[in-house]
Design an enzyme around this catalytic site. Structure first.
Site, PDB file in Angstrom:
ATOM      1  NE  ARG A 113       3.985  29.447 -25.064  1.00 26.68           N
ATOM      2  CZ  ARG A 113       3.580  29.831 -23.856  1.00 26.68           C
ATOM      3  NH1 ARG A 113       3.752  31.063 -23.456  1.00 26.68           N
ATOM      4  NH2 ARG A 113       3.005  28.966 -23.046  1.00 26.68           N
ATOM      5  CG  HIS A 128       2.817  26.764 -16.861  1.00 24.81           C
ATOM      6  ND1 HIS A 128       3.842  26.077 -17.467  1.00 24.81           N
ATOM      7  CD2 HIS A 128       2.955  26.575 -15.530  1.00 24.81           C
ATOM      8  CE1 HIS A 128       4.570  25.490 -16.538  1.00 24.81           C
ATOM      9  NE2 HIS A 128       4.049  25.774 -15.340  1.00 24.81           N
ATOM     10  CE1 TYR A 129       8.376  25.358 -18.195  1.00 31.72           C
ATOM     11  CE2 TYR A 129       7.615  26.568 -16.271  1.00 31.72           C
ATOM     12  CZ  TYR A 129       8.191  25.440 -16.826  1.00 31.72           C
ATOM     13  OH  TYR A 129       8.577  24.401 -16.026  1.00 31.72           O
ATOM     14  NE  ARG A 130       6.301  21.875 -17.681  1.00 36.25           N
ATOM     15  CZ  ARG A 130       6.301  21.457 -16.440  1.00 36.25           C
ATOM     16  NH1 ARG A 130       5.151  21.327 -15.788  1.00 36.25           N
ATOM     17  NH2 ARG A 130       7.429  21.148 -15.845  1.00 36.25           N
TER      18      ARG A 130
END
Length: 181
Positions: A113, A128-130
């Site tokens: 990331r 998704h942010y997860r």
């Protein structure tokens, strides 16, 4: 192809080092699985062109590993840049998962990331942010049930597609032997 918000996107990057401010991405691969970790499709595996100067100045580990695997030579010969890799990867992923639905899945994906945030922001935003980080479960198993680790047999080739398949296999072992599911 079946677009499903429950499908999982697995991603791995190989880089010239660990610092996104000075290092670059060498390779990207993606795999889509269903929620039960069955592989549905393999995305494009793309070696990204980097300058000889950058490749010649990698640290000893990267020089040895990426030289041995053939990745350095593939990057020197490649005509693809990060923008092309993003475009091709997103085009593949859109066939399987709606944007924003899947967590980023893999091993130590916080590192991926960091690099994507700098060099592949549009792709990073597709997730998704997860995160579904298998290395978190590995650390728990190491502390709570270390005998499970011996049942994980990874290739360790440090090629992006192989590493993804290793991560999927590893999570399957943890699901069965650690979580008893």
């Amino acid at each position: 192809m079946n677009i499903n918000k429950s499908n999982l996107i697995w991603l791995d990057l190989e880089m010239t080092g660990l610092e996104p401010e000075t290092d670059k991405i060498l390779e990207i691969a993606t795999v889509v699985t269903d929620a039960d970790l069955n592989i549905l499709a393999e995305g494009p595996t793309i070696a990204i062109h980097q300058s000889n100067e950058l490749l010649d100045n990698m640290d000893e580990w990267c020089t040895t590993q990426h030289g041995k695997s053939g990745l350095t030579a593939r990057c020197k010969a490649s005509t693809y840049d990060e923008a092309y890799a993003v475009e091709q990867t997103i085009a593949f992923l859109k066939q399987w998962v709606p944007a924003g639905a899947s967590p980023m899945c893999g091993n130590s994906i916080g590192q991926d990331r960091r690099f994507m945030n700098k060099y592949m922001r549009e792709l990073e935003d597709f997730f998704h942010y997860r995160n579904l980080d298998v290395s978190t479960i590995k650390e728990l198993a190491r502390r709570w049930k270390p005998e499970v680790l011996a049942q994980v047999n990874k290739k360790g080739s440090h090629l992006a597609l192989d590493d993804i398949k290793d991560s999927i296999m590893e999570l399957k072992v943890y699901r069965e032997k650690f979580f008893n599911l």
